[in-house]
Write a protein that holds these residues in place. Sequence first.
Motif, mmCIF file in Angstrom:
data_model
loop_
_atom_site.group_PDB
_atom_site.id
_atom_site.type_symbol
_atom_site.label_atom_id
_atom_site.label_comp_id
_atom_site.label_asym_id
_atom_site.label_seq_id
_atom_site.Cartn_x
_atom_site.Cartn_y
_atom_site.Cartn_z
ATOM 1 N N MET A 51 24.616 -21.709 26.784
ATOM 2 C CA MET A 51 24.503 -22.713 25.739
ATOM 3 C C MET A 51 25.231 -24.001 26.100
ATOM 4 S SD MET A 51 25.472 -20.274 22.460
ATOM 5 C CE MET A 51 25.295 -21.659 21.347
ATOM 6 N N ALA A 52 24.667 -25.126 25.664
ATOM 7 C CA ALA A 52 25.348 -26.420 25.728
ATOM 8 C C ALA A 52 24.886 -27.261 24.545
ATOM 9 C CB ALA A 52 25.067 -27.132 27.048
ATOM 10 N N HIS A 53 25.617 -28.352 24.275
ATOM 11 C CA HIS A 53 25.339 -29.153 23.076
ATOM 12 C C HIS A 53 24.335 -30.260 23.362
ATOM 13 C CE1 HIS A 53 26.004 -30.022 18.944
ATOM 14 N NE2 HIS A 53 27.193 -29.457 18.883
ATOM 15 N N ASN A 58 29.943 -31.864 22.394
ATOM 16 C CA ASN A 58 30.694 -30.941 23.247
ATOM 17 C C ASN A 58 30.821 -29.613 22.517
ATOM 18 O OD1 ASN A 58 33.442 -30.780 21.794
ATOM 19 N ND2 ASN A 58 33.194 -32.998 22.051
ATOM 20 N N LYS A 59 31.300 -28.609 23.222
ATOM 21 C CA LYS A 59 31.246 -27.259 22.674
ATOM 22 C C LYS A 59 32.149 -27.037 21.472
ATOM 23 C CE LYS A 59 34.391 -25.228 26.154
ATOM 24 N NZ LYS A 59 34.789 -26.528 26.758
ATOM 25 N N VAL A 79 29.244 -20.686 26.911
ATOM 26 C CA VAL A 79 29.083 -22.003 26.295
ATOM 27 C C VAL A 79 29.828 -23.010 27.164
ATOM 28 C CG1 VAL A 79 29.327 -23.352 24.175
ATOM 29 C CG2 VAL A 79 29.155 -20.851 24.049
ATOM 30 N N PHE A 80 29.148 -24.055 27.630
ATOM 31 C CA PHE A 80 29.801 -24.973 28.566
ATOM 32 C C PHE A 80 29.639 -26.429 28.144
ATOM 33 C CE2 PHE A 80 25.449 -25.093 30.075
ATOM 34 C CZ PHE A 80 25.282 -26.376 30.604
ATOM 35 N N LEU A 130 19.176 -32.783 22.143
ATOM 36 C CA LEU A 130 18.823 -33.131 23.522
ATOM 37 C C LEU A 130 18.826 -31.915 24.425
ATOM 38 C CD1 LEU A 130 18.085 -35.274 25.610
ATOM 39 C CD2 LEU A 130 20.530 -35.662 25.966
ATOM 40 N N SER A 131 19.802 -31.023 24.266
ATOM 41 C CA SER A 131 19.805 -29.830 25.115
ATOM 42 C C SER A 131 18.669 -28.880 24.743
ATOM 43 C CB SER A 131 21.150 -29.106 25.049
ATOM 44 O OG SER A 131 21.395 -28.563 23.772
#
Length: 313
Positions: A51-53, A58-59, A79-80, A130-131
């Motif tokens: 997972m990413a934002h 940010n996470k 989560v990065f 966006l991710s």
Amino acid sequence: MSATQPSDDAFEKGHIKIPSMTPGWLLDAWKYMPRSSSACAPSRGLPVIIMAHGICGNKLMSLAPYAETFACMGYAVVVFDYRRWGASGGTPRHVVYISEQLEDYRTVIKYCRLQPEFDPHKVILWGTSLSGGHVVTLASERELNPTAVISQCPYLGTGPSTEISWTFIKTILRGIQDVLRQAVGLHPTYIPAVAYPGQVGMLTKPGCVQGVQRIVADQRDFPNEVSASSLFELPFYNPTASAPRITCPALVVAAEHDNLCPLQAALELKALSPLVEVVVVPCHHFELYPGTSMHEKSVDAMKAFLLERVALA
């Protein structure tokens, strides 16, 4: 168990650093592992969700509730933060390079496939805004071979409508200034990541400021700045173009009244690929996130999709 109230006893949370493609720049990540192996004790490791934002996120900005829910189900989660964002390395800070963010996803995928606690054949990609577009793009890369993707209110190449105004012109001029400054090695020109309608900023549609404020527990976790030239990344990014090449099941949870990532783009994606499933939630973009009335509906769709498409052993 409620999607919004996972039990801390059900998982362990660790902190890891993953080398990025830029020497010396590390990707900061959280690793969630289910405590109990009774529900899932595979010899080849656990299915892992990466997972990413979304843009400028940010996470720390409400990704933990998703990860905790999935870990309580029995999935591992990583989560990065992208390079230049959150706790990850990289300078200048708070610059959006879509190619770099896609590369960071690939880096984390490759890292996870080398870890014995994860099943290399059960890698799920998760993204939002966006991710959410990033995971759709990556779902079409045959060499990555993800097992499934989950995309919440994704940016798919169609953004909000814009009107030519003095504010719009000032914003574009700031972007051009930033391009010129960075070209000669100067510090970026920054604009707010979110701002009220009529102000200069990246996201300025009604509800953006309030929506971001809801997903930030501590305002210090969100600097609210982005390099002005990052604006020029979005018009050239079209995740929907890769739709016919999607290789795995993909769930899109779309907000019916989204004024940032229009519902129509998600429906067009579904029309282009039989592997895409769309769940429409009657809400706005930021009303899918934790702390809102529609969050659990979104997460319930994700949970059902996971159990059907990536069953636990």
